[in-house]
Motif scaffolding. Sequence first.
Motif, short mmCIF file in Angstrom:
data_model
loop_
_atom_site.label_atom_id
_atom_site.label_comp_id
_atom_site.label_asym_id
_atom_site.label_seq_id
_atom_site.Cartn_x
_atom_site.Cartn_y
_atom_site.Cartn_z
N GLU A 126 -27.06 77.55 83.41
CA GLU A 126 -27.49 76.07 83.35
C GLU A 126 -26.76 75.32 84.07
O GLU A 126 -27.12 74.52 84.94
CB GLU A 126 -27.51 75.31 82.04
CG GLU A 126 -28.44 76.02 81.19
CD GLU A 126 -28.23 76.93 80.10
OE1 GLU A 126 -26.96 77.00 79.80
OE2 GLU A 126 -29.10 78.01 79.99
N THR A 127 -25.29 75.59 84.45
CA THR A 127 -24.26 74.96 85.10
C THR A 127 -23.59 75.63 86.05
O THR A 127 -23.06 76.82 85.61
CB THR A 127 -23.50 74.13 84.05
OG1 THR A 127 -24.42 73.39 83.01
CG2 THR A 127 -22.37 73.24 84.71
N THR A 128 -22.97 75.12 87.24
CA THR A 128 -22.21 75.77 88.01
C THR A 128 -20.90 74.50 88.02
O THR A 128 -21.28 73.51 88.51
CB THR A 128 -22.54 75.98 89.36
OG1 THR A 128 -23.44 76.78 89.32
CG2 THR A 128 -21.57 76.45 90.47
#
Length: 140
Positions: A126-128
């Motif tokens: 979901e996230t970088t």
Amino acid sequence: MVTGWFVGDGDDFRLLGTRCSACGSVFFPREDTHCRNPGCRGGDLEEVPLSRRGRVWSYTDSRYRPPSPYVTDPELPWEPYALIAVELESERIVVLGQAVPGVTVADLTVGMEVEVVPGVLDEDAETTWTTWRWRPTGVA
């Protein structure tokens, strides 16, 4: 991503610092409460984009897996990386950061020009999480 430490993407990527209106001192990481210059009586602190380029002041390599809270995947082998202290072109302050992947201490020399670019600290589905990296100029 550490909110307020950098802005932009690609060629527009810049570290953000603050400058004291009274003495002109520049700070990174940013300072939002008071001037850290002990000789200054204080002034307003203004956010300023910092130089994209600078010169290698010093460097070393990290050959061990750092302890928590640094995020590493224990299932993957540890990959050493180069740490670079860079004196920024205009501000003449030194900012520490990792080299881009593939650049080792064997590729670096004191005084060589480098530029700040975005890098990936960690990512999941979901996230970088973005950070900054130093890349020798002329390297793609």
